[in-house]
Scaffold this motif. Structure first.
Motif, PDB file in Angstrom:
ATOM      1  N   UNK A   1       0.833  -1.195   0.000  1.00 30.66           N
ATOM      2  CA  UNK A   1       0.000   0.000   0.000  1.00 30.66           C
ATOM      3  C   UNK A   1       0.867   1.244   0.000  1.00 30.66           C
ATOM      4  N   UNK A   2       0.491   2.241  -0.809  1.00 32.28           N
ATOM      5  CA  UNK A   2       1.126   3.548  -0.761  1.00 32.28           C
ATOM      6  C   UNK A   2       0.021   4.610  -0.742  1.00 32.28           C
ATOM      7  N   UNK A   3       0.027   5.437   0.276  1.00 30.18           N
ATOM      8  CA  UNK A   3      -1.040   6.422   0.444  1.00 30.18           C
ATOM      9  C   UNK A   3      -0.605   7.797  -0.055  1.00 30.18           C
ATOM     10  N   UNK A   4      -1.154   8.201  -1.209  1.00 26.25           N
ATOM     11  CA  UNK A   4      -1.035   9.564  -1.712  1.00 26.25           C
ATOM     12  C   UNK A   4      -2.286  10.301  -1.246  1.00 26.25           C
TER      13      UNK A   4
ATOM     14  N   UNK B   1       2.153  -4.504   3.793  1.00 27.59           N
ATOM     15  CA  UNK B   1       3.252  -3.537   3.789  1.00 27.59           C
ATOM     16  C   UNK B   1       2.729  -2.177   3.373  1.00 27.59           C
ATOM     17  N   UNK B   2       3.301  -1.129   3.941  1.00 28.96           N
ATOM     18  CA  UNK B   2       2.799   0.230   3.734  1.00 28.96           C
ATOM     19  C   UNK B   2       3.954   1.196   3.498  1.00 28.96           C
ATOM     20  N   UNK B   3       3.678   2.194   2.665  1.00 24.98           N
ATOM     21  CA  UNK B   3       4.559   3.353   2.536  1.00 24.98           C
ATOM     22  C   UNK B   3       3.690   4.599   2.423  1.00 24.98           C
ATOM     23  N   UNK B   4       4.007   5.607   3.194  1.00 24.57           N
ATOM     24  CA  UNK B   4       3.312   6.880   3.082  1.00 24.57           C
ATOM     25  C   UNK B   4       3.873   7.646   1.896  1.00 24.57           C
ATOM     26  N   UNK B   5       2.996   8.117   1.015  1.00 23.78           N
ATOM     27  CA  UNK B   5       3.455   8.959  -0.069  1.00 23.78           C
ATOM     28  C   UNK B   5       4.180  10.177   0.472  1.00 23.78           C
TER      29      UNK B   5
END
Length: 348
Positions: free
Chosen positions: A109-112, A159-163
């Protein structure tokens, strides 16, 4: 690492605290020395224009299958950190389903925040860092994205990454509550304070346990200082930033350079030196990254034409060959999560 439970907005300029020594991941000996590649799988947009909710496309995703084969033919699994425009586009979903059918690549997941509903915030630079939003709104955006990915790919992302690396004081708690196991939002030695973003000056390259009860494996992007003065690290590097042309002078003199393990704006020679330094200092897991729109010319500042794209692939050919020569094996997301879960007395 403490996690806020406030429903108020996170204060812009979050200074991420360092992990305690006891929280550093002690990789088991069976893990060896590994590397992983996380792909920011996102819409394309004009990097020079102000962020907006509508001026973007997803056409670059059609270049992904060829690039995917470029990696898997070398035995390298990829983890695709998917944002909302990708997770809700039928063609992108089909392409990523086919890619992850290899059995080793994964969807994260990547949150923009600016293109991820609900859109209850003003569209400002500060609010583009999701961790600056009220906790309830950051949670709502994360829920919308997690649900879209789960629906599209039939499995909940872990798995996660913040935009924009836009982690905030509530982020890790939100992730843990939703079953995430790994975060890769931290970019050591970088800071985004001028835009209201976080400061990672206290974060190193080693993985560590974070969030409530250590539920989250934090896997920072691998950033390495190279050069004769590299022991000066982030303190010296930031001090040079206060001197006109200070960073450039030190880099050209091979005294101090800050190198991220990415083909985007990082010269090959610098990356190879950074790999050697990281391994020499005992780092057991290297974390590489790039943006999916760089796979097609004209969508990022890093790949503007066919020559840039050829250089992009050459960079990877040389880096992967160097890692193989050094005995550094690729690791899938599942492998990393399983190994980090084993508490041992092995070196980090």
């Amino acid at each position: 690492m403490a996690v806020s439970t406030s429903s108020a907005a996170g204060a812009p300029g979050y200074r991420v605290p360092p992990p305690a020594a006891a929280d550093l991941v002690a990789w088991p000996e069976s893990f060896g020395t590994r590397f992983t590649v996380l792909v920011d799988t996102e819409e394309e947009f004009d990097w020079d224009a102000p962020l907006d909710r509508d001026s973007h496309g997803v056409s670059a995703i059609t270049a992904l299958p060829e690039a995917h084969r470029h990696f898997v033919d070398r035995g390298v699994p990829l983890t695709y950190m998917v944002d909302y425009p990708i997770a809700t586009d039928p063609q992108a979903i089909d392409i990523l389903r086919a890619a992850t059918a290899d059995g080793v690549s994964a969807i994260g997941t990547q949150l923009h925040a600016w293109v991820n509903p609900p859109f209850d915030e003003a569209l400002t630079p500060v609010n583009s860092f999701a961790g600056n939003l009220p906790e309830s709104l950051e949670a709502a955006k994360l829920d919308a994205l997690t649900a879209a990915i789960t629906s599209a790919f039939g499995v909940a992302p872990r798995a996660y990454r913040a935009g924009r690396y836009g982690i905030g004081p509530a982020t890790l708690g939100l992730l843990a509550a939703r079953g995430y196991r790994l975060d890769s939002s931290m970019r050591p030695a970088y800071e985004y304070l001028a835009e209201g973003g976080p400061d990672f000056g206290a974060i190193g390259a080693g993985a560590f346990r974070a969030g409530p009860g250590g539920a989250i494996i934090e896997l920072p992007l691998t950033i390495v200082f190279t050069g004769l003065a590299r022991r000066g690290g982030v303190g010296l590097y930031r001090a040079l930033g206060t001197i006109p042309k200070g960073k450039g002078i030190f880099a050209r003199a091979h005294l101090l350079s800050r190198v991220a393990l990415t083909p985007e704006e990082m010269p090959l020679a610098d990356a190879l030196e950074a790999i050697a330094v990281a391994l020499g200092e005992g780092l057991r897991l290297l974390n590489f990254s790039f943006h999916s729109p760089s796979l097609a010319p004209g969508h990022t500042p890093y790949v503007r034409d066919a020559a840039d794209l050829a250089a992009f692939h050459h960079w990877w050919d040389r880096v992967l060959a160097d890692l193989e020569r050094r005995g550094v094996a690729p690791a899938s997301l599942d492998t990393i999560i399983a190994a980090a879960g084993e508490r041992t007395n092995a070196s980090p």
